[in-house]
Design an enzyme around this catalytic site. Sequence first.
Site, PDB file in Angstrom:
ATOM      1  N   GLY A  10       9.287 -21.044 -29.890  1.00 20.34           N
ATOM      2  CA  GLY A  10      10.509 -21.742 -29.359  1.00 20.34           C
ATOM      3  C   GLY A  10      10.587 -21.662 -27.737  1.00 20.34           C
ATOM      4  O   GLY A  10       9.435 -21.444 -27.159  1.00 20.34           O
ATOM      5  N   ILE A  37       9.528 -12.352 -40.468  1.00 12.46           N
ATOM      6  CA  ILE A  37      10.224 -11.165 -39.918  1.00 12.46           C
ATOM      7  C   ILE A  37      11.178 -10.662 -40.947  1.00 12.46           C
ATOM      8  O   ILE A  37      11.481  -9.560 -40.849  1.00 12.46           O
ATOM      9  CB  ILE A  37      11.045 -11.344 -38.505  1.00 12.46           C
ATOM     10  CG1 ILE A  37      11.971 -12.450 -38.606  1.00 12.46           C
ATOM     11  CG2 ILE A  37       9.853 -11.786 -37.520  1.00 12.46           C
ATOM     12  CD1 ILE A  37      12.930 -12.336 -37.220  1.00 12.46           C
ATOM     13  N   TYR A 125      27.175 -17.227 -36.487  1.00 14.29           N
ATOM     14  CA  TYR A 125      26.077 -17.044 -35.404  1.00 14.29           C
ATOM     15  C   TYR A 125      26.088 -15.854 -34.642  1.00 14.29           C
ATOM     16  O   TYR A 125      25.430 -14.878 -34.534  1.00 14.29           O
ATOM     17  CB  TYR A 125      25.567 -18.403 -34.876  1.00 14.29           C
ATOM     18  CG  TYR A 125      24.756 -17.836 -33.567  1.00 14.29           C
ATOM     19  CD1 TYR A 125      23.261 -17.675 -33.858  1.00 14.29           C
ATOM     20  CD2 TYR A 125      25.290 -18.025 -32.225  1.00 14.29           C
ATOM     21  CE1 TYR A 125      22.293 -17.620 -32.691  1.00 14.29           C
ATOM     22  CE2 TYR A 125      24.401 -17.958 -31.279  1.00 14.29           C
ATOM     23  CZ  TYR A 125      22.778 -17.653 -31.384  1.00 14.29           C
ATOM     24  OH  TYR A 125      22.193 -17.325 -30.403  1.00 14.29           O
TER      25      TYR A 125
END
Length: 284
Positions: A10, A37, A125
Amino acid sequence: MKVLVTGYTGQLGYDVVQRGLKNGLSIVGIGSKELDITNETEVHRYVKELNPDAIIHCAAYTAVDKAEDDKNKCWDINVEGTKHLANAASEIAAKFVYISTDYVFNGESEKPFKETDNVSPIGYYGLTKYEGEKIVKQLLDKCFIIRISWVFGLNGKNFVKTMLRLAETNNELSVVGDQVGSPTYTYDLAKLIIDMVQSDKYGVYHASNEGYCSWAEFAQEIFAQADANVKVKSITTEEYPTRAVRPKNSRMAKEKLSANGFTPLPKWQDALKHYLTELKHEVK
């Protein structure tokens, strides 16, 4: 110092790795292909074998609109993934840096949000990122929580690249003008994170480039600096509906950085100038 950086593919993770290497640290950058993860067993095995002194957790599910419908995946990455990494860090007594967001706030304040202000996410989010914050605080003493906003960097998609692409085929663009915050250049932020992880000044911090602007003002500055002849029409949030609600006030107070001896990030206009120069070199 050996440091593990998640989210290497990223924007931020990439720059953190580059800055760490430049500063002489032993850096291992990984993406989802190297480590899932969300797999607890895999995370514990990987971290135990590597045995880093610190983990900088940049990996996240950041598709704000998609998160409203893809809740399971967003939760698995942002909450469960963070929990697995924080637990693994706790077992080896490693420092932990968790990257959070302005989306943990509801955006309804008239003032910049302080690190100690009440958190009240208005989207899924933001909710998952705040749940991640709570987990990190619960499991670890040696932790840094860094809230950032409006990120742009070389390694990935962002608002600046989108505006430059649209400028190629448009001479007028409508951009939201009633959402205000601070752009954050990953190159500048990475320097701060590497400085921070080498300290023991743990806690919650707000970090973005200095100054505030609306998205429309950000777009105007992008076109001005890029010599693009594009007129920006400022519109309201209601005129540009999105699946997820955005906070109208994303301004965050950042005085805590200076108070703890860290260098504030440059003004966002200067950061943009540096970034546009870097973009030109990348194209060549």
